[in-house]
Design an enzyme around this catalytic site. Structure first.
Site, PDB file in Angstrom:
ATOM      1  N   SER A   1      -5.605  -0.152  -3.112  1.00 26.01           N
ATOM      2  CA  SER A   1      -6.224   1.180  -3.030  1.00 26.01           C
ATOM      3  C   SER A   1      -7.725   1.081  -2.843  1.00 26.01           C
ATOM      4  CB  SER A   1      -5.985   1.963  -4.331  1.00 26.01           C
ATOM      5  OG  SER A   1      -4.647   2.310  -4.455  1.00 26.01           O
TER       6      SER A   1
ATOM      7  N   HIS B   1      -4.460   4.227   1.233  1.00 26.93           N
ATOM      8  CA  HIS B   1      -3.931   3.051   1.918  1.00 26.93           C
ATOM      9  C   HIS B   1      -3.815   3.393   3.396  1.00 26.93           C
ATOM     10  CE1 HIS B   1      -2.392   0.583  -1.558  1.00 26.93           C
ATOM     11  NE2 HIS B   1      -2.640   1.724  -2.145  1.00 26.93           N
TER      12      HIS B   1
ATOM     13  N   HIS C   1       4.792   0.710  -3.000  1.00 24.28           N
ATOM     14  CA  HIS C   1       4.850   0.529  -4.453  1.00 24.28           C
ATOM     15  C   HIS C   1       6.249   0.850  -4.949  1.00 24.28           C
ATOM     16  CE1 HIS C   1       0.693   1.504  -3.405  1.00 24.28           C
ATOM     17  NE2 HIS C   1       0.332   0.768  -4.433  1.00 24.28           N
TER      18      HIS C   1
ATOM     19  N   TYR D   1       6.965   2.654  -7.360  1.00 25.35           N
ATOM     20  CA  TYR D   1       7.085   4.057  -7.768  1.00 25.35           C
ATOM     21  C   TYR D   1       7.342   5.014  -6.600  1.00 25.35           C
ATOM     22  CZ  TYR D   1       2.109   4.287  -6.453  1.00 25.35           C
ATOM     23  OH  TYR D   1       0.922   4.199  -5.778  1.00 25.35           O
ATOM     24  N   GLU D   2       7.180   4.540  -5.372  1.00 25.40           N
ATOM     25  CA  GLU D   2       7.381   5.460  -4.243  1.00 25.40           C
ATOM     26  C   GLU D   2       8.851   5.825  -4.077  1.00 25.40           C
ATOM     27  OE1 GLU D   2       4.905   4.523  -0.680  1.00 25.40           O
ATOM     28  OE2 GLU D   2       4.073   3.014  -2.021  1.00 25.40           O
TER      29      GLU D   2
ATOM     30  N   ALA E   1      -6.150  -2.336  -7.222  1.00 31.48           N
ATOM     31  CA  ALA E   1      -7.020  -1.638  -8.163  1.00 31.48           C
ATOM     32  C   ALA E   1      -6.316  -1.656  -9.510  1.00 31.48           C
ATOM     33  CB  ALA E   1      -7.240  -0.198  -7.697  1.00 31.48           C
TER      34      ALA E   1
ATOM     35  N   MET F   1      -0.120  -0.935 -10.932  1.00 33.79           N
ATOM     36  CA  MET F   1       1.209  -0.495 -10.495  1.00 33.79           C
ATOM     37  C   MET F   1       1.727  -1.272  -9.288  1.00 33.79           C
ATOM     38  SD  MET F   1       0.590   3.609 -10.856  1.00 33.79           S
ATOM     39  CE  MET F   1      -0.348   4.291 -12.247  1.00 33.79           C
ATOM     40  N   SER F   2       1.229  -2.478  -9.070  1.00 35.61           N
ATOM     41  CA  SER F   2       1.638  -3.218  -7.862  1.00 35.61           C
ATOM     42  C   SER F   2       1.629  -4.723  -8.138  1.00 35.61           C
ATOM     43  CB  SER F   2       0.687  -2.887  -6.709  1.00 35.61           C
ATOM     44  OG  SER F   2      -0.596  -3.420  -6.962  1.00 35.61           O
TER      45      SER F   2
ATOM     46  N   ASN G   1     -11.334   1.336 -13.743  1.00 34.51           N
ATOM     47  CA  ASN G   1     -11.439   2.192 -14.939  1.00 34.51           C
ATOM     48  C   ASN G   1     -11.085   1.382 -16.176  1.00 34.51           C
ATOM     49  OD1 ASN G   1      -8.621   2.624 -13.484  1.00 34.51           O
ATOM     50  ND2 ASN G   1      -8.263   2.839 -15.689  1.00 34.51           N
TER      51      ASN G   1
ATOM     52  N   HIS H   1      -5.651   9.471  -9.568  1.00 35.68           N
ATOM     53  CA  HIS H   1      -5.685   8.647  -8.359  1.00 35.68           C
ATOM     54  C   HIS H   1      -7.002   8.854  -7.607  1.00 35.68           C
ATOM     55  CE1 HIS H   1      -4.148   6.085  -5.263  1.00 35.68           C
ATOM     56  NE2 HIS H   1      -4.115   7.036  -4.350  1.00 35.68           N
TER      57      HIS H   1
HETATM   58  N1  HPA Z   1      -3.308   1.926 -14.795  1.00 36.30           N
HETATM   59  C1  HPA Z   1      -2.433   1.626 -13.815  1.00 36.30           C
HETATM   60  N2  HPA Z   1      -2.778   1.438 -12.566  1.00 36.30           N
HETATM   61  C2  HPA Z   1      -4.079   1.547 -12.264  1.00 36.30           C
HETATM   62  C3  HPA Z   1      -5.038   1.843 -13.212  1.00 36.30           C
HETATM   63  C4  HPA Z   1      -4.636   2.043 -14.559  1.00 36.30           C
HETATM   64  O1  HPA Z   1      -5.439   2.323 -15.475  1.00 36.30           O
HETATM   65  N3  HPA Z   1      -6.246   1.879 -12.571  1.00 36.30           N
HETATM   66  C5  HPA Z   1      -5.990   1.596 -11.267  1.00 36.30           C
HETATM   67  N4  HPA Z   1      -4.681   1.388 -11.063  1.00 36.30           N
END
Ligand code: HPA
Length: 267
Positions: free
Chosen positions: A26, A56, A78, A80-81, A108, A203-204, A227, A239
């Site tokens: 991302s 993306h 991903h 989750y998609e 990310a 998440m990847s 973050n 997101h």
């Molecule tokens: N959690 C999950 N996926 C993420 C995060 C997070 O805090 N930041 C960026 N992708």
């Protein structure tokens, strides 16, 4: 299916073997534009995922970057998609068919360490599959029993550390936990992951590392921290926030990857 995507790539990009694949996470798509070659939309590659996550760019770019022939995936699918942990099997299998022996994954991620802040980069040393999903479920051959010791290739990690040092960029190291998403984690889940030994969460990447090892590719991965994980700061996770923060680390990551390609990709 595999043959037709391979034929599509060869007819567009030529048959010269690819040395290395790169998956852009991302907000990290910029590097694809620097490749001197052809960009093929995923939609023109039979069997490729739709990769419809904003931030993306779903193109496969094949060409030269810093003197090496690379295949850059501008987007990933991903779990989750669509609930398919093997969504990236086809692209990673294609990479192997193109001759690539190596894969670098970027993503990310949220930080679980109070001393690792947004904008920092983390080289993955290992992972925790907190999702419990595995892309090799259903694979019928004994090749499914993939050894995951040193899944993150020690020689590639060394080369990435050296590239970062040469660029005078700090590269943290740690363990990445895969959380399925798409909702973010709860603060209690983050506290649990910290106890379990994770340094970052995302998440990847984990299913792709498993698939890459299955296909015999050597693999390395770098997170850009966007973050502090849930409950660790007052930031509201979203997101949009991830996409807004990814560029903080992206420029540094691009310098490291360019140096890595130029100097040494880990013999
Ligand atoms: N959690 C999950 N996926 C993420 C995060 C997070 O805090 N930041 C960026 N992708």
């Amino acid at each position: 299916m595999a043959m037709s995507a391979l034929q599509a790539v060869r007819s567009r990009a030529g048959a010269a073997p690819v040395e290395l694949g790169i998956v852009l996470g991302s907000g990290l798509g910029h590097l694809a534009a620097s490749v001197d070659g052809v960009a093929i939309p995923y939609g023109e590659l039979p069997g490729f995922p739709r990769a419809a996550v904003s931030g993306h760019d779903p193109h496969l770019v094949i060409g030269m970057l810093e003197g090496r022939r690379v295949a850059v995936f501008g987007g990933r699918a991903h779990y989750y998609e669509a609930g398919d942990p093997a969504a990236m099997r086809m692209p990673i299998g294609l990479l192997q068919a193109l001759g690539a022996g190596r894969l670098v994954l970027t993503n990310a991620a949220g930080s679980l360490r109070p001393d690792m802040a947004p904008g920092e980069l983390m080289l993955l040393t290992d992972h925790i599959n907190f999702s419990g999903r595995n892309p090799l479920i259903g694979e019928a051959t004994d090749a499914r029993f993939v050894n995951m010791v040193d899944a993150y290739d020690p020689a590639m990690r060394r080369a990435l550390r050296e590239a970062a040092a040469a660029e005078e960029i700090e590269l943290r190291e740690g363990v990445y936990a895969w959380y399925s998403g798409p909702s973010f984690e709860t603060p209690a889940e983050i506290r649990a992951l910290r106890v379990l030994g994770a340094d970052a969460v995302g998440m990847s990447t984990v299913p792709e590392v498993i698939l890459a090892r299955f296909f015999g590719l050597r693999v390395a991965a770098v997170s850009t921290i966007t973050n502090m994980a849930a409950g660790m700061s007052d930031e509201i996770l979203s997101h949009d926030h991830t996409k807004a923060m990814a560029p903080l680390g992206a420029a540094k990551l691009e310098r490291i990857l360019r140096r890595f390609l130029r100097d040494d990709i880990g013999a």
